[in-house]
Design an enzyme around this catalytic site. Sequence first.
Site, short mmCIF file in Angstrom:
data_model
loop_
_atom_site.label_atom_id
_atom_site.label_comp_id
_atom_site.label_asym_id
_atom_site.label_seq_id
_atom_site.Cartn_x
_atom_site.Cartn_y
_atom_site.Cartn_z
N CYS A 2 0.85 -1.25 -0.11
CA CYS A 2 -0.02 0.03 -0.09
C CYS A 2 0.92 1.21 0.24
CB CYS A 2 -0.91 0.01 1.19
SG CYS A 2 -2.03 -1.55 1.31
N ARG A 27 4.36 -0.42 -6.72
CA ARG A 27 4.20 -1.28 -5.37
C ARG A 27 3.26 -2.18 -5.51
NH1 ARG A 27 6.78 1.71 -1.05
NH2 ARG A 27 5.37 0.88 0.45
N TRP A 74 -3.70 -2.19 -1.23
CA TRP A 74 -3.32 -3.74 -1.76
C TRP A 74 -4.09 -4.53 -0.64
CZ3 TRP A 74 -1.10 -8.24 0.15
CH2 TRP A 74 -0.61 -9.37 -0.87
N ASN A 98 -1.20 1.84 6.38
CA ASN A 98 -0.45 0.65 5.70
C ASN A 98 -0.29 -0.36 6.72
OD1 ASN A 98 -0.20 1.96 3.20
ND2 ASN A 98 1.76 2.24 3.17
N GLY A 99 -0.13 -1.77 6.53
CA GLY A 99 -0.02 -2.73 7.69
C GLY A 99 -1.22 -3.47 7.81
N GLU A 481 15.06 -18.56 -9.88
CA GLU A 481 14.53 -17.27 -10.26
C GLU A 481 14.10 -17.23 -11.49
OE1 GLU A 481 14.49 -12.97 -9.84
OE2 GLU A 481 14.60 -14.61 -8.37
N LYS A 485 10.25 -15.61 -12.13
CA LYS A 485 10.03 -14.50 -13.17
C LYS A 485 9.05 -14.81 -14.08
CE LYS A 485 12.29 -11.51 -11.41
NZ LYS A 485 12.29 -12.33 -10.31
N GLU A 488 5.66 -15.03 -12.20
CA GLU A 488 5.06 -13.78 -12.00
C GLU A 488 4.45 -12.80 -12.95
OE1 GLU A 488 8.12 -11.94 -8.50
OE2 GLU A 488 8.99 -12.27 -10.24
N HIS A 504 13.57 -37.90 -9.95
CA HIS A 504 12.94 -38.39 -8.82
C HIS A 504 11.55 -37.76 -8.61
CE1 HIS A 504 16.71 -40.32 -6.92
NE2 HIS A 504 17.26 -39.31 -7.63
N LYS A 604 5.31 -4.58 -4.75
CA LYS A 604 6.50 -4.62 -4.91
C LYS A 604 7.40 -4.60 -3.63
CE LYS A 604 10.53 -3.80 -7.04
NZ LYS A 604 11.09 -4.82 -7.83
#
Length: 609
Positions: A2, A27, A74, A98-99, A481, A485, A488, A504, A604
């Site tokens: 947020c 963000r 958010w 925020n939070g 990574e 990507k 995402e 396996h 973000k």
Amino acid sequence: MCGIVAAAAQRDVAPLLIAGLKALEYRGYDSAGLAVLQDGEIHRVRAKGKVREMEAEYLAAPFPGGTGIAHTRWATHGVPNEANAHPHVAGRVAIVHNGIIENYASLREELKARGHVFTSETDTEVIAALIEERIAGGLGLREAVLAVVHGLEGAYAIAVVSRDEPGRVVGARRGAPLLVGVGIGEHFLGSDAQALIQVTNRMIYLDEGDVVEITRERAQVFGLDGRPVERAVRESELSADAVERGEYRHYMQKEIFEQPRAVADTLESRLGANGVLPNVFGVGGDELLAKVRGVHIIACGTSYHAGMVAKYWIEEYAHLPVAVEVASEYRYREAVVPEGTLFVAISQSGETADTLAAMRESRRRGYLGTLAICNVPESSVVREADLKLMTRAGPEIGVASTKAFTTQLAALALLSLQLARQRGLDDARYADLCAQLQALPGAIERALALEPQIVELAEHFIPRHHALFLGRGAQFPVALEGSLKLKEISYIHAEAYPAGELKHGPLALVDEDMPVVAVAPNGPLLDKLKSNLQEVRARGGELIVFADNAAPMDGNAARGHLLRIDAGGEFIAPAVFTVPLQLLAYHVAVLRGTDVDQPRNLAKSVTVE
């Protein structure tokens, strides 16, 4: 996550607030709103979706005023809709937050019992109602905020206005960032310097537990006991130009191509002709590192993958034991801390909630010291660490991290070299590793030249629903990574495995519809990897292999694609091989038409648990 912007000024603040929210769009958010005090009333507009949608509603019926607050949300408590969007209003009070307030449910029930009627599902509205009650009982706005925050459990950054006190905004923070922008005849609050750089580069970074009151004339900070405290005014190094997209289609593409410069900046004045320069980790850093007998690396997401690469480096070159953990897991278990262990926190923003909490928890556990590797000099992680190394990536707007990752690898490479040198790595080997690291910016530049080939390759992924990434040794975290990507930003399900684990379990997934991406540096594990690739070919899987120029490969086999890369040496190969995987994810997402810079459901800077 947020975003907060607030202002007390001589001019109309709504355009400033909206511009600040746009600067925070990277963000991640799902709704936006603003509230302005005008003629003793609170005027508010909120909308689900992008800031531009809220802005359009405001412009249809503007309400100018000199005091206001604004927010991008958010969703945590309650679905994304207008009713749950901030600011929230209770009587004479409006608030943005925020939070997460962990005890909001019990507070909400107490307020309901006293007759308060809620209009949203959020925890934030509880704070507004509590402050309104305190003001109704005779307290001023600042005193009411101070009284209420003592009873809140969890994390918060808030900005509050009251129609009874025009020209005044009160903010408070605990567990979430908040800073003050210092202007001439105006002051601001923001959750990020980026929100305020358009109006001022002079910032006050609030400490944990601070409460601040801003008016046009001044900003005054108070501790939780209500007494004034001094906080330094700093000049931010951020520039408005740094967050422009320029000629690139997306911020992510721009940031991928900024990596040679960002890595060079990270190494500048830290790596010389004879090796790592003295005390690049801070005053007394070399003395502390000389005492290290083990390392614990704590991080989240992409930063966690960087830490995994560093484990291979430090154990191979410095012969020190390294544990790498996800911060959200580490902080809730009793980790064994051997004597002489260094705690390393890696965070792009320096405000990642789990990483910051883990570092604070480390104080209790008896570590030798703490080291922060971060991109934001004024962040909480940096300010609270014993040692620090800034990554100098510059602003990263795209939610999917790119240059933050490669600059973290550069910083961790410096740490690995310093620890290795102090533990007797021979001169020739040390000189070779330093030379490889010096050459890293150029190697990344050469890897970027693969973009035209990768654009063609990306077309093969358009109809796909799944993908598998493989790597061995230090390339396994690179595979992780790469898969992150892709998932995402293209929304293709992707997984990564050590190539030796293929038989396996994951091999059961391989068929003609499953592309398998492998990174193949030249080294002692190459023949093992080639055997794994044959297992994929034998089952009809489509192979995409990124191979070092020096690696002997058979060329394009049936149903396969081979792209050659000059990795520049085994030490820096993880950073170099990362780049084509970033480009692959980017161009697949572009072709699939997703929101590359702001992928759905993601943020973000993750400042809540």
